[in-house]
Design an enzyme around this catalytic site. Structure first.
Site, PDB file in Angstrom:
ATOM      1  N   HIS A 282       0.930  -1.197   0.009  1.00 61.39           N
ATOM      2  CA  HIS A 282      -0.092   0.012  -0.035  1.00 61.39           C
ATOM      3  C   HIS A 282       0.782   1.282   0.033  1.00 61.39           C
ATOM      4  CE1 HIS A 282      -4.269  -1.758   1.381  1.00 61.39           C
ATOM      5  NE2 HIS A 282      -3.610  -2.468   0.458  1.00 61.39           N
TER       6      HIS A 282
ATOM      7  N   TYR B 279       3.968   6.623  10.005  1.00 63.23           N
ATOM      8  CA  TYR B 279       3.210   5.521   9.673  1.00 63.23           C
ATOM      9  C   TYR B 279       4.066   4.594   9.124  1.00 63.23           C
ATOM     10  CZ  TYR B 279      -0.974   3.034   8.213  1.00 63.23           C
ATOM     11  OH  TYR B 279      -2.005   1.892   8.221  1.00 63.23           O
TER      12      TYR B 279
ATOM     13  N   LYS C  63       1.070   0.187  15.045  1.00 62.52           N
ATOM     14  CA  LYS C  63       2.679   0.245  15.495  1.00 62.52           C
ATOM     15  C   LYS C  63       3.123  -1.227  16.416  1.00 62.52           C
ATOM     16  CE  LYS C  63       4.360   3.377  13.339  1.00 62.52           C
ATOM     17  NZ  LYS C  63       4.120   2.575  12.316  1.00 62.52           N
TER      18      LYS C  63
END
Ligand code: FAD
Ligand code: DHB
Length: 393
Positions: free
Chosen positions: A73, A384, A297
């Site tokens: 992604h 991220y 995470k």
């Protein structure tokens, strides 16, 4: 009495990955797990891997299926105030993330360990750690009606938040930091095509919702729920209805619904213990820290601990130098606190905490600012995809 170099408590992703990496570097280890193999392999949890985690899994020799089956992604979407904004991870950072379930990571690691003839003990009861301040600590457990003992050089506490390792240390020897959030995530897994090609994190006046996936035919969805919610009060029809109400209209309209194959509620928590080392015991993964799942995470942070720890053991056994082991705690805690900060921030910005309309307006203003500022977006994207490591996997 079993003798080994490193006794690993817990066969979750941290324990199995550490076991595999130590094995590849000729370090003998035994893994002691409370649950059965089937139970460990069946747990549905994380879904998003940073590139650093992918690199470490490749270095551990378990990258083949991951590289074949993962979904790469290059971005994700933020839904808020009736609109959708794409965060271009690749454009902002040059990096992407991989969607590949923790269940699959665990299976790949388990298969590799079993194929290599690893010493894995499942369904170990009454696991106890003793002599952590001695040169050779002991791990004791009960299995098949007998008590067993492992004598080792080091213990790796990879047994998650509820494990025995952290609880084996005197509370006065550690400092803990904790924040409990006033809500949980209700998640379902369903064999329906994902609502969109990328993940969608949605801030909605009814509460947060997330569209994720495991494959082109399997979706993973979450809605923020109250801490006292009961699964039996959430038939599939109610879940789909709530999810669709919290998603932007075009996403909701395109969503394919179907029967859930798994449904569970997870509480949200931030937690850190300091230090990570107590004598010969080293804590790694959820045993040492918990992040709320919003930033994806937890698993990545567990892998980051293992990356530092296995190298430290390799250096210690190759050269006798314990320098890296001595620095383990400080080195990991830097990254841990940065991930804690990001996960707390993303959770705070996306969830409904109270009925306070002022607080919701502030969240919308923050998202409005963020999506209009390349500087702010780059900061979010950097966190991220995962902060950089100083050395390769
Ligand atoms: P665990 O997976 O908890 O494994 C610990 C193991 O130790 C278990 O097998 C347990 O049975 C065993 N054990 C416990 N007690 C004992 C004992 N006394 N003796 C022996 N063994 C014991 N993270 C991400 O990075 N990305 C995501 O997208 C993401 N999404 C998540 C979504 C949800 C709903 C949840 C709940 C978590 C998510 N996480 C995510 C977090 C991630 O799942 C965890 O951080 C990860 O499982 C940590 O791995 P671990 O091996 O350290 O601990
Ligand atoms: C998933 C979980 C997360 O916490 C997240 O931030 C993204 C995806 C998942 O389970 O797919």
């Amino acid at each position: 009495m079993i003798r080994t170099q490193v006794a690993i408590i817990g066969a979750g992703p941290s324990g199995l990955l550490l076991s595999q990496l130590l094995h590849l570097h000729g370090i003998d280890n035994v893994v002691v797990e409370r649950q059965s193999r089937g139970y460990v392999e069946g747990r549905i949890r994380a879904g998003v891997l940073e590139q650093g985690t992918v690199d470490l899994l490749i270095a551990a020799g378990v990258g083949a299926r991951l590289l074949r089956e993962r979904l790469v992604h290059d971005g994700f979407a933020l839904g808020f105030d009736g609109r959708t904004f794409r965060v271009d991870l690749k454009g902002l950072t040059g990096n992407s993330v991989s969607v590949y379930g923790q269940t699959e990571v665990t299976k790949d690691l388990m298969d590799a360990r079993v194929a290599a003839g690893a010493k894995l003990v499942f369904e170990a009861a009454e696991v106890a750690l003793e002599g952590l301040d001695l040169a050779r600590p002991t791990v004791r457990y009960r299995s098949e009606g007998r008590t067993h003992e492992i004598s080792c050089d080091f213990v790796a506490g990879c047994d998650g938040y509820h494990g025995v390792s952290r609880r084996s240390v005197a509370p006065s020897a550690m400092q803990t930091f904790e924040r409990v959030y006033p809500f949980g995530w209700l998640g379902i897994l369903a064999d329906v095509p994902p609502a969109a090609h990328e993940l969608i994190y949605s801030n909605h006046s009814r509460g947060f919702a997330l569209c994720s996936m495991r494959s082109p035919t399997r979706s993973r969805y979450y809605v923020q729920c109250g801490l006292d919610e009961k699964l039996q009060d959430w038939p599939d029809s109610r879940f789909w209805d709530e999810l669709q109400r919290r998603m932007p209209a075009d996403v909701a309209n395109a969503m394919v619904t179907g029967p859930s194959i798994e449904k569970s509620i997870a509480p949200l928590r931030s937690f850190v213990v300091e230090p990570l080392r107590f004598g010969q015991l080293f804590l790694a993964g959820d045993a040492a820290h918990i992040v709320p799942p919003t930033g994806a995470k937890g698993l990545n942070l567990a892998a980051a601990d293992v990356r530092v720890l296995y190298r430290a053991f390799v250096e210690r056994y190759r050269t006798g130098n314990a320098g890296l082991l001595d620095r383990y705690s400080a080195e990991c805690l830097r990254r841990i606190w940065m991930a804690e900060r990001f996960s707390w921030w993303f959770t705070s910005t996306m969830h409904k905490f109270t009925e306070d309309a002022f607080a919701h307006r502030l969240q919308l203003a923050e998202l409005d600012y963020l999506t209009g500022s390349t500087a702010a977006l780059t900061s979010v994207a950097e966190n991220y995809v995962g902060l950089p490591f100083e050395s390769p996997a």
